[in-house]
Structure formats: C-alpha cells, structure tokens
Design a protein around this motif. Structure first.
Motif, short mmCIF file in Angstrom:
data_model
loop_
_atom_site.label_atom_id
_atom_site.label_comp_id
_atom_site.label_asym_id
_atom_site.label_seq_id
_atom_site.Cartn_x
_atom_site.Cartn_y
_atom_site.Cartn_z
N LEU A 160 9.74 1.61 -14.84
CA LEU A 160 9.73 0.46 -15.85
C LEU A 160 10.96 0.09 -16.32
N ALA A 161 11.60 -1.13 -16.29
CA ALA A 161 12.37 -1.89 -16.74
C ALA A 161 12.26 -2.09 -18.19
N LEU A 162 12.94 -1.77 -19.05
CA LEU A 162 12.86 -2.25 -20.54
C LEU A 162 13.96 -3.14 -21.05
N PRO A 163 13.57 -4.00 -21.70
CA PRO A 163 14.66 -4.91 -22.37
C PRO A 163 15.27 -4.10 -23.31
N GLU A 164 16.41 -4.68 -23.95
CA GLU A 164 16.97 -3.84 -24.96
C GLU A 164 16.13 -3.84 -26.22
N VAL A 165 15.50 -2.73 -26.70
CA VAL A 165 14.60 -2.60 -27.52
C VAL A 165 14.98 -1.44 -28.69
N THR B 132 10.71 -4.15 -30.61
CA THR B 132 10.01 -3.24 -30.38
C THR B 132 9.09 -3.82 -29.12
N VAL B 133 8.60 -2.86 -28.25
CA VAL B 133 7.70 -2.98 -26.90
C VAL B 133 6.53 -2.00 -27.13
N GLN B 134 5.34 -2.55 -26.87
CA GLN B 134 4.10 -1.89 -26.49
C GLN B 134 3.52 -1.70 -25.42
N THR B 135 3.15 -0.56 -24.75
CA THR B 135 2.79 -0.54 -23.53
C THR B 135 1.26 -0.03 -23.67
N ILE B 136 0.54 -0.32 -22.56
CA ILE B 136 -0.85 0.39 -22.52
C ILE B 136 -0.79 1.35 -21.43
#
Length: 239
Positions: free
Chosen positions: A40-45, A29-33
C-alpha cells in the motif's frame, strides 16, 4: 516513510473517532479498514489508524490480529503504538484489552504500558482508577448493561488485572498533576514491582497532555481517543 504514531483500533467506529481526533489535533492521519497490503502506497502522513473488529472476539484471535496490525505499523517505522479501546473499557474478564496490551507491550520489549480510557470532552473521566460516566461510576451508569460486555465494576485496576498476565498498578491524579516526568517515574517504580500495566487518572483536558507526553517515552500505550489526543498534542508540541 516513518510514522510518528501507529494505532491499532479494536473497532471501526472507535477508529474513525480516533482518526478524527488526531486530525483535529494537527496530525496528518490515514485510517485503514483491516491490515493493509504490504505494498500500500501511503501519502505523507504522521499517523495511521488500522481499524480491526476485535473487541468481542476470542482473546487469542484478537491478539493475533492486533499483532499483525502492529507489525505492519512497525514496518513503517511507527515511533509509538497506541492500542485504541473504547472509553467505557467494555471487555469481558477474559479480555480483550488485557491480552492485547500484554502482547503488544511484550513484543515491543517494554516493561510497562500506560493505560487510560479517559476522555473528559465526552464525560469519561478516571479518578483513583475508577471510571466515571458523567457524574456517576461506570457500574452505576446505563452503560453497565452493555449488550455484549456488561460493565459491572468501575475499578479499572481490578478489571484489567483480571485480564492481564502481569500485575496492574495506578498512576493517581496527584502524580499526574506533577507532570510527565512524575508519571514516568511512577511507571518505572511500578515496573520494578512487576506491574505490566498502569491505569492512569485523568479528569481534565490538561491531564491528557501530561499522559500523552509520558506515554511517548515508551513504545506502547493503551487508551481511548482521549489518550490519542494527548499523544497528538505532545507530538505537535515536540515539532
């Protein structure tokens, strides 16, 4: 990238709680503000929680911000969208839980959304549509005097109906005890009656797993971190 779960949270603290809950349940899980930039480059989530500050702003602004967040998540292939709200369901009669739920549900082309703030681990339970804080109804607890959104009505079907354009029904505990298919059938029946949302009972941790599995058969749900836990467990179980 295709996300299993996209979450729009109506405040930063609740978003952090949800992200922690999802991670502990086994989702990367990734949280953004705020709503991230398109590049935006996301990791594997598996899940992304977009943190907004929309709980106590005017309803039309909350809807606009939530739609923006949902569009960002949907563009990344979110399989299910959770509108994360507080487990005390604190909101005025104008919203913002009802208006945002209506908007996200309609945008997704769904007839009805499952809604529950239950999280037994934190002593928030829902029975016959009434929210309990520990052993007492919400309207008799100290939380009734919330500084921004006092909660003087424990009946969430009634609370949400005052905010929503469509009618609001109930998925009672007896139905939840029969499993996810029974919950789905009840949602279908309520949708045929013209209901756009259904408050779902949950008093035990296992109820959340049932509700999570039922919610995943639709594109949108609304709830606190407890429903997030149910969704995460259902996703992990499905592999």
């Amino acid at each position: 990238m295709t996300l299993a779960l996209g979450c729009v949270a109506d405040d930063y603290t609740g978003a952090s709680d949800l992200a922690n809950t999802l991670t502990k349940a086994g989702l990367r899980t990734v949280q953004t503000i705020g709503v991230p930039a398109d590049d935006l480059a996301l990791p594997e989530v598996d899940a992304v929680v977009v943190s907004l500050k929309s709980r106590s702003i005017p309803a039309d602004e909350a809807v606009a911000r939530s739609r923006e967040a949902a569009a960002w998540l949907n563009a990344r292939g979110a399989g299910h969208l959770l509108f994360k709200v507080c487990s005390t369901f604190d909101s005025t009669d104008e919203g913002n839980i009802g208006p945002v739920t209506d908007a996200l549900r309609e945008d997704a082309g769904e007839a009805i959304a499952l809604v529950t703030p239950a999280f037994p681990e934190t002593a928030r339970t829902v029975y016959l549509g009434h929210l309990f804080v520990g052993m007492v109804p919400l309207a008799e607890s100290p939380l009734k005097d919330h500084p921004l959104n006092p909660m003087r009505d424990s009946n969430l079907v009634r609370v949400l109906a005052r905010q929503s354009r469509a009618g609001v029904g109930l998925v009672d505990l007896a139905t939840v005890a029969q499993g996810a298919e029974a919950v789905g059938a009840r949602l279908d029946a309520l949708a045929r009656e013209g209901k756009g949302a259904a408050i779902a009972d949950a008093v035990l941790d296992r109820d959340l797993a049932v509700l999570g599995a039922a919610a995943l058969t639709r594109k949108v749900s609304t709830g606190a971190s407890g429903l997030g836990l149910g969704l995460a467990r259902a996703l992990v179980a499905a592999g």
